[in-house]
Design a protein around this motif. Structure first.
Motif, PDB file in Angstrom:
ATOM      1  N   VAL A  38       0.660  -1.520  -0.247  1.00  0.00           N
ATOM      2  CA  VAL A  38      -0.116  -0.177  -0.274  1.00  0.00           C
ATOM      3  C   VAL A  38       0.839   1.368  -0.229  1.00  0.00           C
ATOM      4  CG1 VAL A  38      -1.639   1.367   1.054  1.00  0.00           C
ATOM      5  CG2 VAL A  38      -1.622  -1.213   0.950  1.00  0.00           C
ATOM      6  N   PRO A  39       0.862   1.699  -0.794  1.00  0.00           N
ATOM      7  CA  PRO A  39       1.997   2.771  -0.800  1.00  0.00           C
ATOM      8  C   PRO A  39       1.473   4.733  -0.096  1.00  0.00           C
ATOM      9  CG  PRO A  39       1.293   2.721  -3.084  1.00  0.00           C
ATOM     10  CD  PRO A  39       0.273   2.336  -2.098  1.00  0.00           C
ATOM     11  N   LEU A  40       2.114   5.024   0.371  1.00  0.00           N
ATOM     12  CA  LEU A  40       1.814   5.737   1.324  1.00  0.00           C
ATOM     13  C   LEU A  40       1.356   6.961   1.403  1.00  0.00           C
ATOM     14  CD1 LEU A  40       5.304   5.031   4.326  1.00  0.00           C
ATOM     15  CD2 LEU A  40       2.161   4.252   4.362  1.00  0.00           C
ATOM     16  N   PRO A  41       0.816   7.559   1.079  1.00  0.00           N
ATOM     17  CA  PRO A  41       0.613   9.400   0.666  1.00  0.00           C
ATOM     18  C   PRO A  41       1.823  10.101   0.870  1.00  0.00           C
ATOM     19  CG  PRO A  41      -0.510   8.985   2.771  1.00  0.00           C
ATOM     20  CD  PRO A  41      -0.009   7.684   2.869  1.00  0.00           C
ATOM     21  N   VAL A  42       1.680  11.072  -0.736  1.00  0.00           N
ATOM     22  CA  VAL A  42       2.977  11.634  -1.018  1.00  0.00           C
ATOM     23  C   VAL A  42       2.583  12.845   0.365  1.00  0.00           C
ATOM     24  CG1 VAL A  42       4.451  12.499  -2.467  1.00  0.00           C
ATOM     25  CG2 VAL A  42       2.934  10.871  -2.815  1.00  0.00           C
ATOM     26  N   SER A  43       3.911  12.786   1.063  1.00  0.00           N
ATOM     27  CA  SER A  43       3.900  13.848   2.681  1.00  0.00           C
ATOM     28  C   SER A  43       5.249  14.834   1.503  1.00  0.00           C
ATOM     29  CB  SER A  43       4.504  13.256   3.748  1.00  0.00           C
ATOM     30  OG  SER A  43       5.162  12.798   3.790  1.00  0.00           O
ATOM     31  N   ASP A  44       5.015  15.896   2.663  1.00  0.00           N
ATOM     32  CA  ASP A  44       6.217  17.063   2.964  1.00  0.00           C
ATOM     33  C   ASP A  44       7.438  16.266   2.451  1.00  0.00           C
ATOM     34  OD1 ASP A  44       4.570  18.487   2.126  1.00  0.00           O
ATOM     35  OD2 ASP A  44       4.132  19.267   4.378  1.00  0.00           O
ATOM     36  N   LYS A  45       7.287  14.822   3.591  1.00  0.00           N
ATOM     37  CA  LYS A  45       9.345  14.972   3.583  1.00  0.00           C
ATOM     38  C   LYS A  45       9.378  14.153   2.998  1.00  0.00           C
ATOM     39  CE  LYS A  45      11.605  11.554   6.247  1.00  0.00           C
ATOM     40  NZ  LYS A  45      11.765  10.207   7.649  1.00  0.00           N
ATOM     41  N   VAL A  46       8.057  13.222   1.937  1.00  0.00           N
ATOM     42  CA  VAL A  46       8.799  12.559   0.691  1.00  0.00           C
ATOM     43  C   VAL A  46       8.961  13.371  -0.136  1.00  0.00           C
ATOM     44  CG1 VAL A  46       8.163  11.286  -1.040  1.00  0.00           C
ATOM     45  CG2 VAL A  46       7.214  10.503   0.919  1.00  0.00           C
ATOM     46  N   ARG A  47       8.408  14.343  -1.150  1.00  0.00           N
ATOM     47  CA  ARG A  47       8.482  15.224  -1.582  1.00  0.00           C
ATOM     48  C   ARG A  47       9.447  16.223  -1.280  1.00  0.00           C
ATOM     49  NH1 ARG A  47       2.780  17.025  -0.357  1.00  0.00           N
ATOM     50  NH2 ARG A  47       1.912  16.430  -2.041  1.00  0.00           N
ATOM     51  N   GLN A  48      10.461  16.514  -0.490  1.00  0.00           N
ATOM     52  CA  GLN A  48      11.391  16.716  -0.245  1.00  0.00           C
ATOM     53  C   GLN A  48      12.849  15.587  -0.562  1.00  0.00           C
ATOM     54  OE1 GLN A  48      11.515  18.547   4.361  1.00  0.00           O
ATOM     55  NE2 GLN A  48       9.855  19.969   3.631  1.00  0.00           N
ATOM     56  N   GLY A  49      12.398  14.803  -0.057  1.00  0.00           N
ATOM     57  CA  GLY A  49      13.073  13.218  -0.698  1.00  0.00           C
ATOM     58  C   GLY A  49      13.797  13.495  -1.859  1.00  0.00           C
ATOM     59  N   VAL A  50      12.653  13.507  -2.361  1.00  0.00           N
ATOM     60  CA  VAL A  50      13.043  13.554  -3.971  1.00  0.00           C
ATOM     61  C   VAL A  50      13.675  14.505  -4.411  1.00  0.00           C
ATOM     62  CG1 VAL A  50      12.009  12.993  -6.377  1.00  0.00           C
ATOM     63  CG2 VAL A  50      10.429  12.292  -4.310  1.00  0.00           C
ATOM     64  N   ALA A  51      13.094  15.656  -3.737  1.00  0.00           N
ATOM     65  CA  ALA A  51      14.064  16.939  -4.153  1.00  0.00           C
ATOM     66  C   ALA A  51      15.452  16.740  -3.948  1.00  0.00           C
ATOM     67  CB  ALA A  51      13.182  17.976  -3.519  1.00  0.00           C
ATOM     68  N   GLN A  52      16.098  15.883  -2.757  1.00  0.00           N
ATOM     69  CA  GLN A  52      17.149  16.386  -3.059  1.00  0.00           C
ATOM     70  C   GLN A  52      17.408  15.428  -3.151  1.00  0.00           C
ATOM     71  OE1 GLN A  52      16.682  17.176   1.805  1.00  0.00           O
ATOM     72  NE2 GLN A  52      15.812  19.380   1.660  1.00  0.00           N
ATOM     73  N   LEU A  53      17.684  14.728  -3.810  1.00  0.00           N
ATOM     74  CA  LEU A  53      18.417  13.298  -4.491  1.00  0.00           C
ATOM     75  C   LEU A  53      19.602  13.485  -5.184  1.00  0.00           C
ATOM     76  CD1 LEU A  53      15.334  11.104  -5.905  1.00  0.00           C
ATOM     77  CD2 LEU A  53      16.980  10.638  -3.944  1.00  0.00           C
ATOM     78  N   SER A  54      19.274  14.470  -5.966  1.00  0.00           N
ATOM     79  CA  SER A  54      20.798  14.980  -5.995  1.00  0.00           C
ATOM     80  C   SER A  54      22.024  15.518  -5.536  1.00  0.00           C
ATOM     81  CB  SER A  54      20.435  16.294  -7.190  1.00  0.00           C
ATOM     82  OG  SER A  54      20.466  17.847  -6.239  1.00  0.00           O
ATOM     83  N   ARG A  55      21.421  15.672  -3.945  1.00  0.00           N
ATOM     84  CA  ARG A  55      22.975  15.588  -3.261  1.00  0.00           C
ATOM     85  C   ARG A  55      22.813  14.714  -2.336  1.00  0.00           C
ATOM     86  NH1 ARG A  55      19.401  20.358   0.813  1.00  0.00           N
ATOM     87  NH2 ARG A  55      19.035  22.172  -0.719  1.00  0.00           N
ATOM     88  N   CYS A  56      22.433  13.252  -2.806  1.00  0.00           N
ATOM     89  CA  CYS A  56      23.543  11.807  -1.709  1.00  0.00           C
ATOM     90  C   CYS A  56      24.678  11.417  -3.235  1.00  0.00           C
ATOM     91  CB  CYS A  56      22.186  11.084  -2.345  1.00  0.00           C
ATOM     92  SG  CYS A  56      21.025  11.620  -1.314  1.00  0.00           S
TER      93      CYS A  56
END
Length: 255
Positions: A38-56
């Motif tokens: 069951v996919p979890l709701p797309v929270s602010d934390k998830v959005r921030q994590g996706v936005a910051q992927l390039s820093r990994c």
């Protein structure tokens, strides 16, 4: 047809695919999915994590559901420049990432956390000062992987993308299925899958615990033995190939 008669417990689509592979190799199996993704709701934390992927320095995707949800999030978020290496335990998960144009790597031999940690590309990436690793997963799991990466000097964060529910079944469906289809082996793909198996077994667990149980890792093997499972076979991976190897090496029980 071999004498093995197996209960498969993966999520429905994966269960059906594994059953087809096993049938092609002469193994009878019965599907009783014990994990509903069951996919979890797309929270602010998830959005921030996706936005910051390039820093990994590296991104680790622990499962096919995590990979599918991750690439869907990337598509929804728009174009990204993601040149960092991506890693997975299994080849099927890596292929989902590669199909999306990502630089994905997985162990050629073994499909568990230990094999992943031995990949030179991963160890090289986390050895750099200030290295940051993001693990994409469901709720819980792969704690050993994070611990080992931190020991190597990396900063590790999780991004949880889904949960694993137990599908609804009639009472005593598990023992009824085992008896009706004369099953003589059980297959689970994760620690939570095993916990759902125990839950479904109910008061029949002492009897069901006598059946050989095929698990994907030493961690799940330890969990199962602690719960009373009497014959636990560590396949050292959740792939069909790993299971087939274990089945051919382990004798069919005689009851």
């Amino acid at each position: 047809m071999t004498a093995w008669r197996l209960l498969l417990t993966r999520p429905a689509d994966d269960c059906a695919a594994l059953a087809e592979t096993l049938a092609g190799e002469g193994f009878f199996s019965s599907c009783l999915p014990l994990l509903d993704i069951v996919p979890l709701p797309v929270s602010d934390k998830v959005r921030q994590g996706v936005a910051q992927l390039s820093r990994c320095s590296a991104v680790i995707v622990v499962s096919k559901p995590a990979a599918r949800i991750a690439v869907a999030l990337l598509d929804a978020d728009g174009p990204h420049s993601l040149a960092m290496p991506w890693f997975s335990v299994g080849a099927a998960t890596a292929q989902i990432l590669r199909d999306h144009g990502l630089d994905a790597h997985c162990p050629e031999e073994g499909d568990d956390s230990e094999a992943l940690l031995q990949l030179p590309r991963l160890r090289e990436g986390v050895s750099l000062p200030g290295s940051r690793v993001l693990i994409l997963r469901g709720e819980g799991g792969r704690e050993l992987l994070a611990e080992r990466l931190r020991e190597l000097g990396a900063s590790v964060e999780y991004l949880e993308l889904y949960r694993r529910d137990l599908p609804a079944y009639a009472p005593r469906e598990l023992p009824r299925r085992i008896e009706a289809e004369r099953l003589n082996g059980l297959v689970v793909s994760s620690g939570q899958g095993f916990e759902h198996l125990r839950q479904m077994a109910g008061d029949a667990w002492p009897t069901i615990a006598q059946l050989p149980l095929f698990v994907p890792s030493p961690r799940v093997a330890e969990q199962a033995r602690a719960a009373g499972a009497q014959t636990v076979v560590d396949c050292r991976g959740a792939s069909a190939a790993a299971l087939l190897t274990a089945l051919r090496e382990h004798p069919v029980p005689v009851f």
